[in-house]
Scaffold this active site. Structure first.
Site, PDB file in Angstrom:
ATOM      1  N   ALA A  21     -15.217  -4.037  -1.691  1.00 13.59           N
ATOM      2  CA  ALA A  21     -13.917  -4.065  -1.011  1.00 13.59           C
ATOM      3  C   ALA A  21     -14.025  -4.250   0.489  1.00 13.59           C
ATOM      4  CB  ALA A  21     -13.151  -2.770  -1.313  1.00 13.59           C
ATOM      5  N   ASN A  22     -15.222  -4.484   0.990  1.00 17.35           N
ATOM      6  CA  ASN A  22     -15.389  -4.557   2.441  1.00 17.35           C
ATOM      7  C   ASN A  22     -15.007  -5.902   3.021  1.00 17.35           C
ATOM      8  OD1 ASN A  22     -18.164  -4.950   0.995  1.00 17.35           O
ATOM      9  ND2 ASN A  22     -18.311  -6.189   2.841  1.00 17.35           N
ATOM     10  N   SER A 149     -15.684 -16.466 -12.642  1.00 18.33           N
ATOM     11  CA  SER A 149     -15.692 -17.629 -11.754  1.00 18.33           C
ATOM     12  C   SER A 149     -15.509 -18.885 -12.590  1.00 18.33           C
ATOM     13  CB  SER A 149     -17.026 -17.696 -10.996  1.00 18.33           C
ATOM     14  OG  SER A 149     -17.234 -18.971 -10.420  1.00 18.33           O
ATOM     15  N   TYR A 175     -26.395 -18.118 -11.682  1.00 25.30           N
ATOM     16  CA  TYR A 175     -25.058 -17.665 -11.279  1.00 25.30           C
ATOM     17  C   TYR A 175     -24.060 -17.898 -12.412  1.00 25.30           C
ATOM     18  CZ  TYR A 175     -20.711 -17.193  -8.640  1.00 25.30           C
ATOM     19  OH  TYR A 175     -19.460 -16.803  -8.209  1.00 25.30           O
TER      20      TYR A 175
END
Length: 320
Positions: A21-22, A149, A175
């Site tokens: 959440a940064n 994604s 990924y």
């Protein structure tokens, strides 16, 4: 007009946890949940960046109820520590947003020996969700959102070599595998919650093509010419021409987290231009994203690798 942050219902009395959440999508997700009245736990790896995110949200929402906690998803010890802290608090958890991730770095291993992308994007969130299940059970209508994604389309699950120990490492297929794992996990969690008569809604989301730090910090730092060229192409060409803002990119997660009629097991994302932009709604995925047999096998392998077992039965269709 399509679905926007203005459609988010009031969330007073609800408690949400957002990983990563940064910055980027996680920060925007936490901001809008706080704006709607939720108490938001910001689970961040960096205390300094986490404190900066808290200050950012408080500037927008002065009365925001925020709780900054430490979480490094590449360390199962850190995952267990956060879960133990929240268990000790004893408060219900209404919403878990599995958002944090890494994208296309050079080959690295987590503290537990996992390939970094699988370990952070999938296995860390898998273990966190399992360890927080009692907190979710304590809520009236718990919901888990797992961020996948568009790259799930190019992923495949190699159950015999999830951690790239036998093959030459390829960062983009790795990924894609981790993001397909996110989608399969979200759908298998829904099936198992249903089998246990647990009123939990598990939903996957993806941001389309959204401009975040992931698109440059991972690919741009590769050692090969192809890796560096990919990072340059994304940051200098793809982002200016195609990418949406991180505020827009967070909308699918927010829709998945708060829409009253979103379907359990759904994938939420943009609906136009190959799901890169446009109105937000439930969207289709690849056939691989619906493979129940692979999802069940991945679940079992994830329990084995993490040493964390979900107290949920397998659905009848995948038993045995």
């Amino acid at each position: 007009m399509g679905w926007t942050r203005n459609h988010i219902p009031r969330l007073d009395g609800r408690r949400a946890l957002v990983t990563g959440a940064n910055s980027g999508l996680g920060l925007q997700t936490a901001l809008e949940l706080a704006r709607a009245g939720a108490e938001v736990v910001l689970a961040c790896r960096s205390p300094e960046r986490g404190a900066s995110a808290v200050a950012t949200i408080q500037r927008e929402v002065p009365d925001a109820r925020l709780d900054l906690r430490s979480l490094d998803l590449s360390s199962l010890a850190s995952v267990r520590a956060l879960a133990a802290e929240l268990d000790a608090d004893g408060a219900p958890l209404d919403l878990l947003v599995n958002n944090a991730g890494v994208m296309a770095p050079p080959l690295q291993r987590t503290a537990d020996g996992f390939e970094l992308q699988l370990g952070t994007n999938h296995l860390g969130h898998f273990a966190l969700t399992a360890l927080l299940l009692d907190r979710l059970r304590a809520a009236t209508s718990p919901r888990v959102v797992t961020v996948s994604s568009l790259m799930h389309r190019f992923g495949s699950i190699d159950l015999d070599d999830l951690n790239w120990e036998r093959r030459d490492y390829r960062r983009w297929p790795a990924y894609g595998q981790s993001k397909l794992a996110n989608l399969l996990f979200a759908r298998e969690l829904q099936r198992r919650a249903d089998a246990a008569d647990l009123p939990l809604r598990s939903v996957a989301s993806h941001p389309g093509y959204s401009s975040t730090h992931l698109q440059t910090t991972g690919p741009a730092h590769g050692s090969s010419l192809v890796d560096r060229a990919t990072g340059l192409l994304m940051s200098k060409v793809g982002n200016p021409l195609l990418a949406t803002s991180d505020a827009y990119g967070a909308l699918p997660s927010l829709y998945a987290a708060t829409h009253p009629e979103v379907s359990g097991g759904a994938l939420v994302g943009p609906t136009r231009l190959g799901q890169t932009r446009g109105a937000i709604s439930e969207v289709p995925s690849t056939r691989a994203g619906h493979d129940r047999d692979v999802a069940a096998a991945l679940w079992a392998r994830s329990e084995e690798l993490t040493g964390v077992a979900f107290p949920l039965p397998a659905p009848a269709a995948t038993v045995g």
